[in-house]
Design a protein around this motif. Sequence first.
Motif, PDB file in Angstrom:
ATOM      1  N   GLU A 162      30.825  76.443 102.672  1.00  0.00           N
ATOM      2  CA  GLU A 162      29.841  75.655 103.409  1.00  0.00           C
ATOM      3  C   GLU A 162      28.422  75.759 102.846  1.00  0.00           C
ATOM      4  OE1 GLU A 162      31.712  78.020 104.756  1.00  0.00           O
ATOM      5  OE2 GLU A 162      30.592  79.333 106.094  1.00  0.00           O
ATOM      6  N   ARG A 163      28.112  76.887 102.195  1.00  0.00           N
ATOM      7  CA  ARG A 163      26.742  77.029 101.675  1.00  0.00           C
ATOM      8  C   ARG A 163      26.627  76.317 100.316  1.00  0.00           C
ATOM      9  NH1 ARG A 163      25.549  78.439 105.950  1.00  0.00           N
ATOM     10  NH2 ARG A 163      26.044  80.416 106.931  1.00  0.00           N
TER      11      ARG A 163
ATOM     12  N   LEU B  17      29.546  67.415 110.210  1.00  0.00           N
ATOM     13  CA  LEU B  17      29.254  67.065 111.609  1.00  0.00           C
ATOM     14  C   LEU B  17      28.413  65.798 111.686  1.00  0.00           C
ATOM     15  CD1 LEU B  17      28.641  70.467 113.319  1.00  0.00           C
ATOM     16  CD2 LEU B  17      30.489  68.872 113.653  1.00  0.00           C
TER      17      LEU B  17
ATOM     18  N   ASN C 111      24.099  72.313 104.183  1.00  0.00           N
ATOM     19  CA  ASN C 111      25.265  73.060 104.642  1.00  0.00           C
ATOM     20  C   ASN C 111      26.440  72.098 104.818  1.00  0.00           C
ATOM     21  OD1 ASN C 111      27.166  74.334 106.345  1.00  0.00           O
ATOM     22  ND2 ASN C 111      25.592  75.769 107.002  1.00  0.00           N
TER      23      ASN C 111
ATOM     24  N   VAL D 156      29.225  72.198 106.419  1.00  0.00           N
ATOM     25  CA  VAL D 156      29.733  71.977 107.771  1.00  0.00           C
ATOM     26  C   VAL D 156      28.789  71.058 108.547  1.00  0.00           C
ATOM     27  CG1 VAL D 156      30.248  73.089 109.952  1.00  0.00           C
ATOM     28  CG2 VAL D 156      31.047  74.092 107.848  1.00  0.00           C
ATOM     29  N   HIS D 157      27.464  71.257 108.354  1.00  0.00           N
ATOM     30  CA  HIS D 157      26.514  70.361 109.014  1.00  0.00           C
ATOM     31  C   HIS D 157      26.707  68.930 108.515  1.00  0.00           C
ATOM     32  CE1 HIS D 157      23.582  73.879 109.987  1.00  0.00           C
ATOM     33  NE2 HIS D 157      24.734  73.952 110.604  1.00  0.00           N
TER      34      HIS D 157
ATOM     35  N   LEU E 190      36.775  69.649 107.517  1.00  0.00           N
ATOM     36  CA  LEU E 190      36.206  70.869 108.086  1.00  0.00           C
ATOM     37  C   LEU E 190      37.111  72.053 107.808  1.00  0.00           C
ATOM     38  CD1 LEU E 190      34.755  70.313 111.638  1.00  0.00           C
ATOM     39  CD2 LEU E 190      33.643  71.239 109.648  1.00  0.00           C
ATOM     40  N   PHE E 191      38.405  71.815 107.984  1.00  0.00           N
ATOM     41  CA  PHE E 191      39.392  72.873 107.799  1.00  0.00           C
ATOM     42  C   PHE E 191      39.304  73.429 106.389  1.00  0.00           C
ATOM     43  CE2 PHE E 191      43.851  74.113 106.921  1.00  0.00           C
ATOM     44  CZ  PHE E 191      43.927  75.126 107.842  1.00  0.00           C
TER      45      PHE E 191
ATOM     46  N   MET F 143      38.251  64.036 109.324  1.00  0.00           N
ATOM     47  CA  MET F 143      37.155  65.000 109.382  1.00  0.00           C
ATOM     48  C   MET F 143      37.639  66.386 109.736  1.00  0.00           C
ATOM     49  SD  MET F 143      34.712  63.664 108.172  1.00  0.00           S
ATOM     50  CE  MET F 143      33.686  65.094 108.276  1.00  0.00           C
ATOM     51  N   VAL F 144      38.696  66.460 110.569  1.00  0.00           N
ATOM     52  CA  VAL F 144      39.236  67.778 110.905  1.00  0.00           C
ATOM     53  C   VAL F 144      39.752  68.459 109.644  1.00  0.00           C
ATOM     54  CG1 VAL F 144      41.010  68.978 112.196  1.00  0.00           C
ATOM     55  CG2 VAL F 144      39.787  67.123 113.258  1.00  0.00           C
ATOM     56  N   LEU F 145      40.432  67.678 108.795  1.00  0.00           N
ATOM     57  CA  LEU F 145      40.948  68.258 107.547  1.00  0.00           C
ATOM     58  C   LEU F 145      39.808  68.692 106.630  1.00  0.00           C
ATOM     59  CD1 LEU F 145      44.009  66.017 106.762  1.00  0.00           C
ATOM     60  CD2 LEU F 145      43.974  68.419 107.347  1.00  0.00           C
TER      61      LEU F 145
ATOM     62  N   LEU G 247      30.550  62.953 111.204  1.00  0.00           N
ATOM     63  CA  LEU G 247      31.295  62.735 112.453  1.00  0.00           C
ATOM     64  C   LEU G 247      30.466  61.895 113.414  1.00  0.00           C
ATOM     65  CD1 LEU G 247      33.887  63.628 113.876  1.00  0.00           C
ATOM     66  CD2 LEU G 247      32.572  65.467 114.889  1.00  0.00           C
TER      67      LEU G 247
ATOM     68  N   MET H 253      36.019  75.279 105.796  1.00  0.00           N
ATOM     69  CA  MET H 253      36.020  76.591 106.434  1.00  0.00           C
ATOM     70  C   MET H 253      36.944  77.557 105.713  1.00  0.00           C
ATOM     71  SD  MET H 253      36.004  75.460 110.385  1.00  0.00           S
ATOM     72  CE  MET H 253      36.764  76.950 110.915  1.00  0.00           C
ATOM     73  N   LEU H 254      38.100  77.051 105.320  1.00  0.00           N
ATOM     74  CA  LEU H 254      39.104  77.916 104.696  1.00  0.00           C
ATOM     75  C   LEU H 254      38.587  78.475 103.377  1.00  0.00           C
ATOM     76  CD1 LEU H 254      41.960  78.710 105.500  1.00  0.00           C
ATOM     77  CD2 LEU H 254      42.792  77.004 103.922  1.00  0.00           C
TER      78      LEU H 254
END
Lengths: 409, 177
Positions: B78-79, B31, B25, B27-28, B69-70, B65-67, B34, B73-74
């Motif tokens: 993520e899958r 993280l 994933n 997003v994982h 993730l952004f 990392m925020v970018l 991170l 997500m946008l």
Amino acid sequence: MHIVIIFLQVLITILAVSTGFAYLTLFERRMLARFQNRVGPNRAGPWGIFQPLADAVKLFFKEDIIPSAADKGVYLLAPALAVIPALIIWAVIPMGCWNIAGDYQACFAAPGADGAGFYNILQIADVNIGVLYLMAVTSIGVYGITLAGWASNSKYSMLGGIRSAAQLISYELALGTAILGAVMMADTLSTREMVFRQAGLWFAVPQFLAFVVFLISATAELVRTPFDLVEAEQELTCGYNTEYGSMKFALFFMSEYVKMIALSAIGVTLFLGGWHFPGLKLLGEVVSGAAGAGVATVVVGIVSLLSFLLKVLVLLFLLVWLRASWPRVRYDMLMSIGWKWLLPLAFINVVVTAVVVGLAPEMNPLVQGIILLIIGVAVLWGATFLSEKQRSNLKVAAKAAVAPTGGRQ
Amino acid sequence: MELVLFLVTAAIALVGAVAMLVSRNAVHSALFLLLNFGAIAVLFLLLRAPFLFAIQVSVYAGAIMVLFLFVVMLLGAERAEDGRDELFWQTPLALLLGVVLLVEAVMIAVRGGGRETGADTAPVPITGAETFGAPEEIGRVLFTRYLLPFEVAGIILLVAIVGVVVLSRRAMAAEEA
């Protein structure tokens, strides 16, 4: 021994901040009520002082739900990631000056020379990069909100999370650049030295422009009205925390209010002279003459803490006042304020500060402050003028676009 | 005490890095990366370089990392997609390059970097624990000894910024036409 003191400092700070959070909610509700000509919560105890307690009990006994479609691990991690930055940010903020290793005079002496004779129990960590630490911790605060939005696996939460990420990234730049102005004035990154340099003149005067930019972008960093699109009720129900209940919601709530206190404390430290108060040194001398240096140290410690708290309270009141007075901005306005107005203003401030401080480093601080203040006010006035002009131009353009279909030529 | 801290932090950094690679994933993965960045920041702290700690946290964890993730997500990306991806040749290449890097690191650790060539690659001597990695020291070194690399990095970043503006303008113009 040293470790025990630090442990106690941390424990007391966290307890105090949590209590501060509880009573800030009451303060805000009472003040908002006053602004709206209501009474506000006043039933639980005298003046409603048990209201936060009642709220906590209520939240505790709510059902604890995890949505079945949520990403469970991240869903549970998000509230913790939101609260931790809000708490650890307090490590470098000097909340006063209570020197337990010597007498009160070390508080007013230039930092650096006295290694052994100074131990301020009202500041947990005196590091040489305190201001950068503040910026770093503020910048990781966005994770809790963003991940909560993603992990909940719901449309409202997701939109709230994305909005918050965009907003926090945008305003962090203006916030950091505004702080840079104060750092250039103080010529240091240590928060203790920052406060020391403001003994004569608070940086809110020479860095007036930076202070204004800081206040606006801090409000946006806190996602409070007028920048609270992240949790716009009409559009997003509750935004990123829609799917959270019980204590997990309480953690988000807490992180929001603790951050509010923390950013006010940062504002006080960087722009409003920290724990300094006119006449504090004189008070120390008088008490020291009358009752000895030991008592003077205690008195200076307590008075400096109170002065710090008073200034924080003033900024908090300002934030509540803002919330009571302003409607929410539109999303395109939010982005244009951050990128097209605040960031350039902060850059102008950095350039002006660099020129003035660089050209005449030996100038009398008061004269320097007045020069910078005049330039800052002039720039702000110019920006207001420009934005008004832009707005009236837009209105004219909108009218011109409507006119043909309106049938009135 | 310091050794224990180092071992724990290093273990966390390694776990984060490996978990980032194997996680399905996106997003994982972000993280775990991170976590890795956080552990490396703590390693800087153990080296008594708080400035690098703050920069590591605010630049890597707070901005990059925020970018990431952004964007993930946008795009809702993520899958991991099913089936083999088209870049199948990347895994062996990455392993090979990783081994090369490891050998290099071991060689430097064993023999000491750049000594026999006498070139200018020896690390800046640590004058004292207090000033090592202090902001003033890093600023001075950046603007004297490493001025050229610093300026080159600045130009590269500027080119990237200009490129983003040009590309997004073109997309906007195409949309309007």
